[in-house]
Design a protein around this motif. Sequence first.
Motif, PDB file in Angstrom:
ATOM      1  N   TYR A  86       0.860  -1.197   0.000  1.00 44.90           N
ATOM      2  CA  TYR A  86       0.000   0.000   0.000  1.00 44.90           C
ATOM      3  C   TYR A  86       0.887   1.234   0.000  1.00 44.90           C
TER       4      TYR A  86
ATOM      5  N   ASP B 200      -2.952   4.409  -1.977  1.00 47.70           N
ATOM      6  CA  ASP B 200      -3.631   3.490  -2.881  1.00 47.70           C
ATOM      7  C   ASP B 200      -2.793   2.217  -2.982  1.00 47.70           C
ATOM      8  N   SER B 201      -3.388   1.182  -3.537  1.00 44.39           N
ATOM      9  CA  SER B 201      -2.679  -0.064  -3.732  1.00 44.39           C
ATOM     10  C   SER B 201      -1.547   0.130  -4.742  1.00 44.39           C
TER      11      SER B 201
ATOM     12  N   HIS C  96      -2.407  -1.390  -8.083  1.00 40.58           N
ATOM     13  CA  HIS C  96      -3.349  -0.567  -8.849  1.00 40.58           C
ATOM     14  C   HIS C  96      -2.638   0.634  -9.476  1.00 40.58           C
TER      15      HIS C  96
ATOM     16  N   GLY D 242      -0.597  -0.600 -12.401  1.00 40.25           N
ATOM     17  CA  GLY D 242      -1.469  -0.943 -13.515  1.00 40.25           C
ATOM     18  C   GLY D 242      -1.957   0.277 -14.279  1.00 40.25           C
ATOM     19  N   GLU D 243      -2.185   1.387 -13.568  1.00 43.76           N
ATOM     20  CA  GLU D 243      -2.619   2.610 -14.242  1.00 43.76           C
ATOM     21  C   GLU D 243      -1.498   3.253 -15.048  1.00 43.76           C
TER      22      GLU D 243
END
Length: 369
Positions: A124, A130-131, A134, A137-138
């Motif tokens: 985290y 945020d993760s 994630h 991935g963005e």
Amino acid sequence: MTSNTDAARPTGPDTVGEAPSGAPRPGPAQPRAPRSLRTSPQFGLLRYIGSKLAAAAVSFAVTLVICFVMFSLMPADPVQALTRGRAVSDAQMIQLRHQLGVDQPLWRQFLSFVTDTLQGKLGYSWGLKDSVAHLIGERIGPTLLLMGTATAISVVLGLWLGVRSGWRHGSLLDRITSGTSLTLWSVPTFWLGMILLILFSVGVGPIPSLFPAGQMSDPSLDGGGIEHVLDVARHLVLPATTLVLVVFAQYVTIMRSSIIDELGSPYLLTARAKGLRDDVVRRHHAVPNALLPSVTVIFLHLGTIVGGAITVETVYSWPGLGYLTYQALQVPDLPLLRGTFIIFSASVIIMNLLADVVYRFLDPRVRAQ
């Protein structure tokens, strides 16, 4: 009169073609044994790929150990980073430490780290809240777009110029290409990026502002449509050009050296003696053999695509993994840095594995091992 041959020939049950007395008679002729599986090309390929996969697994395991040790030795406290600016009691601090697992022994933390990493759980982010998975991935899409475009242009341009420069080494084209390549190869990427940004984005003197100064697209435009695609392309020009000017020089230098090494080879002399045209000798004989050293360099650069160019993405504020790493360094955000470190390392290991496999198909000497 009996000849010596007839006299020497044995008689009775022990004649030729008959089994001696008391010996088992041979059965019908047995078919020849099939070729051993171990000597088949398929088995050799599987054994080669298996050895490379094992080496890649060992490299990734060592990477995980180095990553855990390196980031565990840093003095940053995750609990203080997450509770910065908040009024938190001692009991809440203890509970948060237990939830994060930082109160456990190092060996248990390492096992949890390895298990979570293999499951895709990278932690985290302290700074972006945020993760990490994630966030990566963005940002991986913009990095693949930038680095993929720059790498494709660099490979085509660098190999094309390298072949012609090496084939006509000592010519005017060779001197210009070699000098330009060595100069661009030695230029710091961030410095070149800032120069192009000042010249073509800010504008100096009579030079107008031709391209956007940063970001990936204009936030005032709605997503989708041809207008958005053209806007992204305009934002892509300067960062991609910066990378191409630096990267293509490496391909030029390596391909030129490989072509020069092949010029005196006997197979080229034989091809010319057969009356083949010069361009045919170059394309079908010299270039395929000279490409072998360039394959390794190409795959190594492909391994860095996921990592991106931190300096270029930072100069142009390109929202990729490189700029994400820069943001993590400012905090410092150790979980985010650790996650990007794992992704960068894994991409290099995978591309090295693919380079070894492709090299086996290109080089008969590797297949003979």
